[in-house]
Design an enzyme around this catalytic site. Structure first.
Site, short mmCIF file in Angstrom:
data_model
loop_
_atom_site.label_atom_id
_atom_site.label_comp_id
_atom_site.label_asym_id
_atom_site.label_seq_id
_atom_site.Cartn_x
_atom_site.Cartn_y
_atom_site.Cartn_z
N HIS A 214 0.83 -1.21 0.00
CA HIS A 214 0.00 0.00 0.00
C HIS A 214 0.86 1.26 0.00
O HIS A 214 0.51 2.27 -0.59
CB HIS A 214 -0.95 -0.01 1.20
CG HIS A 214 -2.11 -0.93 0.98
ND1 HIS A 214 -2.76 -1.59 1.98
CD2 HIS A 214 -2.72 -1.30 -0.17
CE1 HIS A 214 -3.74 -2.33 1.47
NE2 HIS A 214 -3.73 -2.16 0.17
N GLU B 72 0.12 -18.73 -20.81
CA GLU B 72 1.22 -18.36 -19.92
C GLU B 72 1.97 -19.58 -19.38
O GLU B 72 2.90 -19.45 -18.61
CB GLU B 72 0.73 -17.45 -18.79
CG GLU B 72 -0.44 -17.97 -18.00
CD GLU B 72 -0.90 -16.98 -16.93
OE1 GLU B 72 -0.20 -16.01 -16.64
OE2 GLU B 72 -1.99 -17.22 -16.37
C1 PEP Z 1 1.37 -12.73 -16.92
O1 PEP Z 1 1.68 -13.77 -16.33
O2 PEP Z 1 2.02 -12.26 -17.87
C2 PEP Z 1 0.20 -11.94 -16.49
C3 PEP Z 1 -0.21 -10.90 -17.18
O3 PEP Z 1 -0.44 -12.31 -15.36
P1 PEP Z 1 0.14 -12.03 -13.90
O4 PEP Z 1 1.29 -11.05 -14.05
O5 PEP Z 1 -1.00 -11.48 -13.12
O6 PEP Z 1 0.59 -13.37 -13.45
MG MG Z 2 0.35 -14.79 -14.99
#
Ligand code: PEP
Ligand code: MG
Length: 572
Positions: free
Chosen positions: A187, A428
């Protein structure tokens, strides 16, 4: 001159004199039996009133920024939540001071002992509250760094700052924050960003090396702090800072311009959203919707997971703010470096553990409540569901079956909803990229999460500074994965966006554009930069750059090629 590396938290480059802030020593209040619980309860009640008034004054002083106000509203709520436990201790004979300190210490330790950095951040919120109430009990005003305007611009150097100490800096002549502890998602970080104070955190050993009045340069864009820079370095720092601010202002003024290449190809710019302030920042920068709503940030460990109704309110408020734009709601992506409700036993490898969609399947009641909330709001606008961390087609089938179940429930209750919003997956996990052709037949869109895709592809922990140099978006393996995903999506005629941080950096944005990405979902701060970049390129040129990169053999060669062909906007 000593240079320190830390975590870049809030951009900008400024130089000032060090104002060292040392909080008063820890509050270990001995257990002295009070013998007069009634009177102690009365003192507590009075202190709580003062603490609450202090919090609402802070909220008001922060003006229109409702997301920061929200932090202090949550603090006030936390006080209420902890009150019965504190009163219980007083009833058992403790003084008000001991009861406050004991209950809050226990809570803070619970957060501090978590493996999860985001949860650890909450320790600071509790300590903030504890100090506020203890000072009120002692009849003292809340403390925090104070600087003397007459001394010119100041850089506050401290081990750590609480959120209210950071908020208390506004109106003082503070141009930088350099802290030994804290993380980019705390925060305190949110407040530094919103006050526009360049900030670097995680600067180990800093307070040992700085004396009051030393000159300190904070480069919040690169995450560097320099103590007593030589005159040449000071000049460089100032000119970097001026350039940064001028460019930010100019880029912001371009927010109404279309993100269109010189040869007339449109690109869609969307916002990645964690807190409501990101929606506002995205709108200010002219995005046409939210490409990634990280709903796991709705979870507050002190207050629990929001109910279905509370989620409906949050999604609806966001949808209403973006008007006709799209709202891509990513289902809960708990785990790894993000806070997790209902966490099981500690996992040896949380990034590969029971996280994200796997956690949702293990907690079907909570997942269903979220899906119901999304379907309900989907009846009111362009709402899309995005599934994170998908690694197989079975997972898509299973999630879709749960979406159908949520729709059936709403149907039988007669609750208004849209049963069939577009459903997409994040690419991902390398497995998803490799089977992208199969996945493309199951879903309506892809969004590439390069933060995790690179982490898993290269086996490089995305949050471990020791291997940060190995996290290479330009690694040929990453480019080949992306190429395969784009090809599969094109063959199936489904749209692909990018929502990882890679898309926000000029040279990679040019590469991605050339490879075929037409939708960029970005941290709002990156939006103006990518718009400017797109407007300075032809698609033809971007394609030629990408084609050459795909022929190269190493990340270094690829980066050298990109740097030779693309002029970064600002610092990257
Ligand atoms: C990523 O993994 O690129 C993504 C956008 O998700 P996060 O960063 O929330 O894991
Ligand atoms: Mg991700």
């Amino acid at each position: 001159m000593i240079e320190f590396d830390g975590i870049p938290v809030a951009g900008g480059s400024r130089v000032g004199r060090a104002a060292l802030y040392e909080e008063s020593p820890g509050t270990v209040i001995p257990l002295v039996p009070s013998g007069r619980p009634e009177a102690e309860l009365e003192r507590l009640a009075q202190a709580l009133v003062e603490a609450r008034e202090g919090l609402s004054r802070l909220r008001e002083s922060l003006g229109g920024d409702s997301s920061i106000g929200e932090i202090f509203r949550a603090h006030a709520q936390m006080l209420e939540d902890l009150r019965p436990e504190i009163e219980g201790q007083i009833g058992a004979g403790a003084t008000a001071e001991h009861a406050v300190s004991r209950v809050m210490h226990q809570k803070a330790e619970l957060f501090a002992s978590s493996d999860n950095p985001a949860l650890q951040n909450h320790r600071r919120d509790i300590e903030d509250l504890e100090r506020r109430v203890l000072r009120a009990l002692a009849g003292l005003a809340p403390e925090g760094p104070t600087t003397d305007d007459e001394d010119g611009p100041r850089v506050v150097v401290a081990r750590e700052l609480t959120p209210s100490e950071a908020a208390g800096l506004q109106g003082q002549h503070v141009v930088g924050l350099a802290l030994e502890r804290g993380g980019a998602t705390s925060h305190t970080a949110v407040i530094a960003k919103s006050l526009g104070i360049p900030c670097v955190m995680g600067v180990e050993g800093l307070t040992q090396k700085v004396a009051p009045g030393d000159t300190v340069w904070v480069d919040g864009t690169r995450g560097v702090v320099v103590v007593n820079p030589d005159p040449d370095t000071v000049r460089r720092a100032r000119s970097l800072g001026d350039r940064y601010e001028r460019l930010e202002a100019v880029l912001l003024r371009e927010s109404h311009l279309p993100a269109e290449t010189l040869d007339g190809h449109r690109v869609v710019l969307l916002a990645n959203v964690e807190y409501p302030m990101d929606v506002e920042a995205g709108i200010e920068r002219g995005v046409s919707g939210v490409g990634l709503y990280r709903t796991e940030f709705l979870y507050d460990p002190a207050r629990g997971l929001p109910s279905e109704e509370e989620q409906v309110e949050s999604y609806r408020a966001t949808l209403q703010r973006i008007g006709d734009g799209r709202l891509t709601v990513r289902t809960f992506d708990f785990g790894a470096d993000k806070e997790m409700p209902r966490a099981g036993p500690p996992e040896p490898n949380p990034a590969m553990g029971l996280r994200s969609l796997r956690w949702c399947f293990a907690n079907p009641d909570l997942f269903l409540a979220q899906l119901r909330a999304i379907l309900r709001v989907a009846a009111e606008g362009d709402v899309r569901i995005m599934l994170p961390m998908v690694g197989s087609i079975e997972e898509v089938w299973r999630a879709k079956a749960m979406i159908r179940q949520a729709a059936r429930e709403l149907e039988s209750e007669g609750t208004e909803h849209r049963p069939d919003p577009p459903i997409g997956v994040m690419i991902e996990i390398p497995a998803a990229a490799v089977i992208a052709d199969l996945l493309a037949r199951e879903v309506d869109f892809f969004s590439i999460g390069t933060n995790d895709l690179i982490q898993y592809d290269l086996a490089v922990d995305r949050v471990n500074p020791q291997v940060a140099g190995l996290f290479r978006p330009s690694h040929p393996s990453v480019l080949r994965l992306l190429q395969g995903v784009l090809k599969a999506a094109a063959e199936a005629s489904i749209p692909v966006s990018i929502c990882g941080e890679m898309g926000g950096h000029s040279i990679y944005a040019a590469l991605l554009l050339g490879m075929g990405i037409r939708e960029f979902s970005l941290t709002p701060g990156y939006v103006p930069r990518v718009r400017r970049l797109v407007r300075t390129l032809t698609l033809r040129r971007a394609r030629a750059i990408a084609a050459q990169c795909l022929l190269l053999r190493t990340a270094e060669e690829i980066e050298a090629h990109l740097h030779s062909r693309v002029t970064p906007v600002g610092m990257g």
